[in-house]
Scaffold this active site. Structure first.
Site, mmCIF file in Angstrom:
data_model
loop_
_atom_site.group_PDB
_atom_site.id
_atom_site.type_symbol
_atom_site.label_atom_id
_atom_site.label_comp_id
_atom_site.label_asym_id
_atom_site.label_seq_id
_atom_site.Cartn_x
_atom_site.Cartn_y
_atom_site.Cartn_z
ATOM 1 N N LYS A 16 -10.466 -8.642 2.012
ATOM 2 C CA LYS A 16 -10.768 -8.456 3.442
ATOM 3 C C LYS A 16 -11.867 -7.409 3.634
ATOM 4 O O LYS A 16 -12.824 -7.639 4.370
ATOM 5 C CB LYS A 16 -9.497 -8.046 4.205
ATOM 6 C CG LYS A 16 -8.383 -9.083 4.114
ATOM 7 C CD LYS A 16 -7.142 -8.665 4.868
ATOM 8 C CE LYS A 16 -6.422 -7.460 4.314
ATOM 9 N NZ LYS A 16 -5.860 -7.600 2.950
ATOM 10 N N ARG A 91 0.421 -6.710 11.050
ATOM 11 C CA ARG A 91 1.075 -6.868 9.759
ATOM 12 C C ARG A 91 2.563 -7.155 9.905
ATOM 13 O O ARG A 91 3.256 -7.312 8.902
ATOM 14 C CB ARG A 91 0.922 -5.584 8.960
ATOM 15 C CG ARG A 91 -0.098 -5.667 7.820
ATOM 16 C CD ARG A 91 -0.237 -4.274 7.300
ATOM 17 N NE ARG A 91 -0.652 -4.106 5.962
ATOM 18 C CZ ARG A 91 -1.898 -3.746 5.609
ATOM 19 N NH1 ARG A 91 -2.853 -3.706 6.491
ATOM 20 N NH2 ARG A 91 -2.155 -3.464 4.361
ATOM 21 N N ARG A 130 -9.760 -2.184 -8.675
ATOM 22 C CA ARG A 130 -10.572 -1.812 -7.503
ATOM 23 C C ARG A 130 -11.067 -0.359 -7.609
ATOM 24 O O ARG A 130 -10.324 0.539 -8.012
ATOM 25 C CB ARG A 130 -9.740 -1.973 -6.228
ATOM 26 C CG ARG A 130 -10.436 -1.393 -4.995
ATOM 27 C CD ARG A 130 -9.949 -1.997 -3.722
ATOM 28 N NE ARG A 130 -8.591 -1.587 -3.379
ATOM 29 C CZ ARG A 130 -7.963 -2.022 -2.289
ATOM 30 N NH1 ARG A 130 -8.553 -2.879 -1.469
ATOM 31 N NH2 ARG A 130 -6.742 -1.628 -2.032
ATOM 32 N N ARG A 163 -8.053 4.270 -5.506
ATOM 33 C CA ARG A 163 -7.176 4.697 -4.417
ATOM 34 C C ARG A 163 -5.802 5.066 -4.955
ATOM 35 O O ARG A 163 -5.318 4.424 -5.886
ATOM 36 C CB ARG A 163 -7.031 3.553 -3.391
ATOM 37 C CG ARG A 163 -7.992 3.676 -2.233
ATOM 38 C CD ARG A 163 -8.041 2.450 -1.376
ATOM 39 N NE ARG A 163 -6.753 1.955 -0.908
ATOM 40 C CZ ARG A 163 -6.629 0.928 -0.065
ATOM 41 N NH1 ARG A 163 -7.710 0.329 0.391
ATOM 42 N NH2 ARG A 163 -5.447 0.514 0.326
ATOM 43 N N ARG A 174 3.595 -2.943 -2.431
ATOM 44 C CA ARG A 174 2.785 -3.472 -1.320
ATOM 45 C C ARG A 174 2.897 -4.990 -1.256
ATOM 46 O O ARG A 174 2.942 -5.567 -0.168
ATOM 47 C CB ARG A 174 1.329 -3.037 -1.494
ATOM 48 C CG ARG A 174 1.130 -1.578 -1.095
ATOM 49 C CD ARG A 174 -0.098 -0.977 -1.703
ATOM 50 N NE ARG A 174 -1.320 -1.533 -1.164
ATOM 51 C CZ ARG A 174 -2.487 -1.480 -1.808
ATOM 52 N NH1 ARG A 174 -2.562 -0.951 -3.003
ATOM 53 N NH2 ARG A 174 -3.557 -1.973 -1.248
HETATM 54 P P1 ADP Z 1 -5.332 -3.164 1.662
HETATM 55 O O1 ADP Z 1 -6.822 -2.863 1.629
HETATM 56 O O2 ADP Z 1 -4.711 -3.004 0.353
HETATM 57 O O3 ADP Z 1 -5.052 -4.462 2.342
HETATM 58 P P2 ADP Z 1 -5.058 -1.359 3.850
HETATM 59 O O4 ADP Z 1 -6.221 -0.490 3.577
HETATM 60 O O5 ADP Z 1 -5.190 -2.396 4.909
HETATM 61 O O6 ADP Z 1 -4.615 -2.035 2.496
HETATM 62 O O7 ADP Z 1 -3.793 -0.487 4.185
HETATM 63 C C1 ADP Z 1 -3.409 0.625 3.377
HETATM 64 C C2 ADP Z 1 -2.062 1.162 3.867
HETATM 65 O O8 ADP Z 1 -2.182 1.599 5.230
HETATM 66 C C3 ADP Z 1 -0.931 0.146 3.876
HETATM 67 O O9 ADP Z 1 -0.289 0.051 2.607
HETATM 68 C C4 ADP Z 1 -0.011 0.735 4.956
HETATM 69 O O10 ADP Z 1 0.728 1.837 4.456
HETATM 70 C C5 ADP Z 1 -1.005 1.285 5.967
HETATM 71 N N1 ADP Z 1 -1.338 0.281 7.019
HETATM 72 C C6 ADP Z 1 -2.571 -0.273 7.260
HETATM 73 N N2 ADP Z 1 -2.521 -1.136 8.296
HETATM 74 C C7 ADP Z 1 -1.225 -1.138 8.712
HETATM 75 C C8 ADP Z 1 -0.516 -1.845 9.733
HETATM 76 N N3 ADP Z 1 -1.118 -2.743 10.538
HETATM 77 N N4 ADP Z 1 0.809 -1.589 9.869
HETATM 78 C C9 ADP Z 1 1.446 -0.694 9.095
HETATM 79 N N5 ADP Z 1 0.843 -0.012 8.110
HETATM 80 C C10 ADP Z 1 -0.478 -0.224 7.910
HETATM 81 P P1 ADP Z 2 -8.556 -5.984 0.705
HETATM 82 O O1 ADP Z 2 -9.423 -5.249 1.707
HETATM 83 O O2 ADP Z 2 -8.104 -7.318 1.197
HETATM 84 O O3 ADP Z 2 -7.430 -5.150 0.194
HETATM 85 P P2 ADP Z 2 -10.831 -5.695 -1.111
HETATM 86 O O4 ADP Z 2 -11.974 -6.260 -0.370
HETATM 87 O O5 ADP Z 2 -10.736 -4.221 -1.240
HETATM 88 O O6 ADP Z 2 -9.445 -6.316 -0.567
HETATM 89 O O7 ADP Z 2 -10.863 -6.345 -2.585
HETATM 90 C C1 ADP Z 2 -9.915 -5.970 -3.590
HETATM 91 C C2 ADP Z 2 -10.632 -5.924 -4.968
HETATM 92 O O8 ADP Z 2 -10.997 -7.251 -5.350
HETATM 93 C C3 ADP Z 2 -11.918 -5.112 -4.968
HETATM 94 O O9 ADP Z 2 -11.993 -4.442 -6.208
HETATM 95 C C4 ADP Z 2 -13.032 -6.156 -4.825
HETATM 96 O O10 ADP Z 2 -14.231 -5.740 -5.477
HETATM 97 C C5 ADP Z 2 -12.418 -7.371 -5.531
HETATM 98 N N1 ADP Z 2 -12.796 -8.652 -4.899
HETATM 99 C C6 ADP Z 2 -12.956 -8.910 -3.569
HETATM 100 N N2 ADP Z 2 -13.271 -10.209 -3.352
HETATM 101 C C7 ADP Z 2 -13.300 -10.800 -4.582
HETATM 102 C C8 ADP Z 2 -13.547 -12.147 -5.025
HETATM 103 N N3 ADP Z 2 -13.819 -13.134 -4.148
HETATM 104 N N4 ADP Z 2 -13.477 -12.376 -6.355
HETATM 105 C C9 ADP Z 2 -13.181 -11.368 -7.246
HETATM 106 N N5 ADP Z 2 -12.938 -10.101 -6.875
HETATM 107 C C10 ADP Z 2 -12.987 -9.801 -5.569
#
Ligand code: ADP
Ligand code: ADP
Length: 224
Positions: A16, A91, A130, A163, A174
């Protein structure tokens, strides 16, 4: 013309944030990432950040009331009046209902939820490798998307780190939380005919093209 009120949805590590970076230049819509907003609050040591941190470190969701208030506030800002792309929210069903209520009070509704679909094994590989930049959170992967110079962000030259919540134990939690609390939203938006599925296992450029095409089509449909 109606606003495009979009949700970017998918398991942690689906891509995302990566897609948000690519899509930012394509559409005049603000990206609203609750994860980024929370991390900024943690960094700045605000009350909200202090409340959120222990949940984030454990890979648990921050309580709905805290998140809903934070997003409601953000959606009232000027730049969100012509539409938005939400990343990481809603979420839970409660968050989705709160969003629908807020939008309906403005005579608006969610235009579509875009699901970036990626299986669990791939999520684990992605999160474990990541790396993010300390300045703006740009995303890299040690194997799938390495920076030009190891440990340095291509875009702003800042240091790349792992992270705290990308440790194996926390990743597993998660994913568990995603399946239990967030995945039910797929059915929720399917029932409303709003869910669009994107194959997130494709390379980033292909996923980007697909999302861009879906949004461009919606924009055309909204214009007629
Ligand atoms: P990821 O990139 O792995 O999808 P996020 O950066 O979106 O994770 O979120 C990191 C953390 O922030 C989550 O594990 C949660 O603890 C918190 N968080 C983010 N968005 C929400 C939400 N909409 N509701 C509850 N917790 C959230
Ligand atoms: P999210 O915001 O959903 O948690 P991220 O965009 O941070 O996910 O992506 C998670 C990890 O996967 C990062 O290390 C990113 O570089 C890698 N990644 C993202 N998209 C792809 C893809 N299409 N193929 C392979 N690796 C990817």
């Amino acid at each position: 013309m109606s606003e495009l009120d979009l949700i970017l949805f998918g398991p942690p590590g689906a891509g995302k944030g990566t897609q948000a970076d690519r899509l930012r230049g394509d559409f005049q819509l603000p990206f609203i990432s609750t994860g980024d907003m929370l991390r900024t609050n943690v960094k700045e040591g605000t009350d909200l950040g202090r409340k959120a941190q222990e949940y984030m470190d454990a890979g648990e969701l921050v309580p709905d009331d805290v998140i809903v208030a934070m997003v409601a506030d953000r959606l009232q800002q000027g730049d969100a009046q012509d539409g938005f792309i939400l990343d990481g929210f809603p979420r839970t069903i409660e968050q989705a209902e709160a969003l629908e209520k807020q939008l309906s009070e403005l005579g608006r509704r969610v235009t579509a939820a875009l699901l970036i679909d990626v299986p669990d094994e791939e999520v684990i590989r992605r999160l474990a490798g990541r790396r993010v930049c300390v300045k703006s959170g740009h995303n890299y992967h040690v194997e799938f998307d390495p920076p030009k110079h190891e440990g340095v962000c291509d875009q702003d030259g800042s240091r790349l780190i792992q992270r705290d919540d990308d440790q194996p134990e926390v990743i597993r939690n998660r994913l568990r939380v995603y399946h239990e609390k967030t995945a039910p939203l797929i059915e929720h938006y399917d029932e409303q005919g709003l869910m669009r599925r994107i194959d997130g296992t494709r390379p980033p450029a292909e996923v980007h093209d697909h999302i861009r095409a879906v949004i461009a089509t919606m924009r055309l449909e909204e214009n007629v």
